[in-house]
Scaffold this active site. Structure first.
Site, PDB file in Angstrom:
ATOM      1  N   ASP A 172       1.206  42.912  -1.349  1.00  0.00           N
ATOM      2  CA  ASP A 172       1.843  41.682  -1.820  1.00  0.00           C
ATOM      3  C   ASP A 172       0.761  40.644  -2.074  1.00  0.00           C
ATOM      4  OD1 ASP A 172       3.982  43.225  -0.877  1.00  0.00           O
ATOM      5  OD2 ASP A 172       5.142  41.461  -0.272  1.00  0.00           O
ATOM      6  N   LYS A 198       7.793  38.759  -6.992  1.00  0.00           N
ATOM      7  CA  LYS A 198       8.334  38.237  -5.729  1.00  0.00           C
ATOM      8  C   LYS A 198       8.308  36.724  -5.780  1.00  0.00           C
ATOM      9  CE  LYS A 198       6.911  38.289  -0.823  1.00  0.00           C
ATOM     10  NZ  LYS A 198       6.030  38.909   0.180  1.00  0.00           N
ATOM     11  N   LYS A 234      11.703  40.983  -5.665  1.00  0.00           N
ATOM     12  CA  LYS A 234      11.773  40.690  -4.228  1.00  0.00           C
ATOM     13  C   LYS A 234      11.901  39.196  -3.989  1.00  0.00           C
ATOM     14  CE  LYS A 234       9.174  41.055   0.120  1.00  0.00           C
ATOM     15  NZ  LYS A 234       7.962  41.549   0.795  1.00  0.00           N
TER      16      LYS A 234
END
Lengths: 306, 295
Positions: free
Chosen positions: A143, A206, A242
């Site tokens: 991430d 995300k 996400k």
């Protein structure tokens, strides 16, 4: 695993189509009006649980804390039969090895934040080293955060190149690109950042680090889902989503599932393409599942403290 | 208030809502019921609360519990006294609401005055019951052993008493004086004064969520309250044998304490103790008995 390849020719990001903010907000509000009851609710709650990236990203994290969270990931609530595990554990790079060992054989993925998380304020070399370290420790997913400062300065090529370089450093690991929408300022910019990330090779986009307010909201997530849809129509490449931060109640998570289903459709309805970044959502989902099972309202006192 | 046909303007009728977490929401169910005066004339519509309102109220009470029980006992006393002050300022309104719903003027005055006095009474008890109910216990090892009362948590109160306001305020005062938070189901047939009381609470220093008040049918809400795992005690009348038994049975799920509402002894400090857990602590001490002292 079919990763997002970077062979697609990127458009001019200065010309990203503007977003109708009022329309987005109204559409997002409508997703909260659906009624999901009984067996559909049970199924949806299980799906939410199975989509959670159980997260701990604290300065006070220890090996033992990470092991405890891994145990929780594998055994969300042993009193409830037939419930799934969460999708992944999300930790800092230095805990990847510990998490990997603790989760061995469970099928639960280990995601690691990288690239000078959460601010992203560092050199390219350090960000790459951070990423390579996480991957070498065994991270299944990375991430990363984008450079918001460069983005605001209009240096879209810098942001693009950085994501592409990190993607290369990830190797087989899937890359989630955190836009930190709370620092982007408008839905137009969220849309533009989403496109930069996807064209640069993101496997997931995300919303947030969880360290900045506001974190994930439904309008922001809807803009990103629509960007994913349009990118898919143009290129045929499927990108995951996400939302992270601020989703702590099951009811809200169910609203997100409705939005996902009605924007991207059935193909995205699994933890391969959709995740919730959350720490306290799991317990609320478990409480709701137990409420559906026993008919009694639950107390947090009977669920593990994370 | 009944509409007077001779008046020159139409009175603005009050919407009676619920009191949850310091806010005044309507019931999520959208249901209502008509409240009548003693002669059967319609007085107002009140919310017919659903189990989900109860759930929301318990959530609000639970999140207020840490802050309320963590205040110093002295500060809780100050806040209860402040509640008495703001109710005193609304004394006339409360009396009128009780007379509208069937009390005589003398009864209503007496009841409202007793409510204010009850709040002052329990304000005084806030930092005193601990001394009454705590103990230093003699033990045979080198430990300093002591027992102190601690609040149970979230208390449900079924206030179906013949005095609609006093029957609510007496158990509420005992519950919150001891550091608990509460969810109260007001008198089903005479709930209006209770809702006006919450408007006084909202302007007192009482933090939102410490007291939550619902209106509706006790018979509908009690089973959900009894089974709710985040409710630690229920105060209710023991007169209805079957409801009492059903509640006892459902309460076993989390070993809830079910306490019978006492009408005679409502001002006793033992009403505070009814809603306390006694916690005993064994604190190791150096064995200095030869020096002539236990600790």
């Amino acid at each position: 695993m079919a990763g997002n390849s970077t062979t697609v020719i990127p458009p001019d990001f200065r010309r990203t189509a503007p977003v109708d903010q009022t329309g987005i907000e109204e559409r997002a509000a409508r997703f909260t009006k659906r009624s999901i009851k009984q067996s559909s609710k049970r199924q949806a709650l299980n799906m939410v649980l199975n989509m959670i990236d159980l997260t701990t990203l604290e300065g006070k994290d220890t090996d033992q804390k990470v092991r405890q969270l891994c145990y929780k990931a594998m055994h969300p609530h042993d009193e409830l039969p037939n419930i799934p595990t969460v999708a992944a554990i999300c930790v800092y790079p230095n805990f990847v090895r510990v998490a990997k060992k603790a989760l061995d054989g469970s099928g639960i993925k280990v995601a690691s934040v990288a690239t000078a998380f959460p601010s992203g304020q560092s050199t390219r070399a350090i960000k790459l080293a951070d990423t390579r370290f996480a991957v070498s420790e065994g991270a299944d997913e990375v991430d990363m955060v984008i450079s918001r400062g460069k983005f605001h300065a209009g240096e879209y090529n810098f942001v693009f190149d950085e994501i592409a370089a990190i993607k290369e450093a990830c190797g087989q690991a899937r890359l989630k690109v955190i836009l930190e929408t709370g620092e982007l300022g408008s839905l137009d910019k969220v849309r533009r950042a989403s496109e930069i990330a996807m064209y640069a090779g993101a496997d997931f986009i995300k919303t947030s680090t969880g360290k900045i307010q506001p974190a994930a909201t439904m309008p922001v997530t809807l803009v990103m889902l629509e960007a994913i849809r349009d990118f898919y129509y143009k290129t045929g490449i499927q990108v995951g989503m996400k939302p992270a931060g601020g989703i702590s109640k099951s009811k809200l998570a169910l609203h997100y599932l409705v939005m996902l289903r009605e924007t991207l459709g059935q193909d995205w309805m699994s933890n391969e393409w959709f995740r919730f970044g959350a720490s306290s959502l799991a317990n609320d989902v478990l409480m709701q599942i137990r409420k559906e099972t026993t008919g009694q309202y639950q107390s947090a006192a009977y669920f593990s403290v994370d | 208030m009944p509409i007077n046909k001779n008046q020159t303007r139409l009175s603005v009728l009050k919407t009676y809502k619920l009191y949850i977490g310091g806010q005044f929401p309507r019931t999520e169910s959208g249901r209502y019921y008509t409240v009548n005066d003693a002669d059967g004339n319609a007085l107002a519509n009140a919310c017919l609360s659903s189990r989900k309102d109860l759930r929301d109220a318990v959530t609000a009470a639970r999140s207020a519990f840490g802050g309320w029980s963590g205040k110093t006992a002295y500060n809780r006393g100050q806040i209860l006294y402040r509640m008495a002050e703001v109710v005193e300022a609304r004394r006339i309104e409360m009396i009128r609401e009780l007379t509208d719903s069937g009390s005589s003027t003398a009864q209503a005055k007496k009841e409202v005055d007793a409510c204010i006095d009850t709040l002052v009474h329990f304000a005084g008890w806030c930092d005193k019951y601990q001394q009454l109910f705590s103990a230093v216990n003699p033990v045979a090892s080198s430990h300093f052993n002591f027992s102190v009362p601690e609040p149970m948590g979230v208390v449900g109160i079924m206030a179906n008493n013949k005095q609609p306001l006093l029957g609510l305020i007496q158990p509420m005062a005992a519950a919150i004086a001891g550091g608990n938070t509460c969810v109260i189901v007001a008198h089903t047939d005479r709930p209006l004064a209770a809702i006006s009381f919450t408007e006084a609470l909202a302007t007192s220093d009482l933090p939102g969520g410490v007291v939550n008040i619902l209106t509706g049918k006790t018979s509908e809400l009690l089973p959900w309250m009894a089974g709710h795992l985040d409710v630690n005690a229920i105060l209710m009348s023991s007169k209805d044998n079957s409801a009492w038994k059903d509640t006892q049975l459902a309460a076993t799920a989390n070993l809830k304490r079910i306490v019978s509402l006492s009408e005679n002894d409502a001002l006793s400090p033992y009403r505070i103790l009814d809603l306390q857990e006694i916690k005993t602590t064994w604190h190791p001490i150096e064995n200095i008995a030869p020096a002539g002292s236990a600790y």
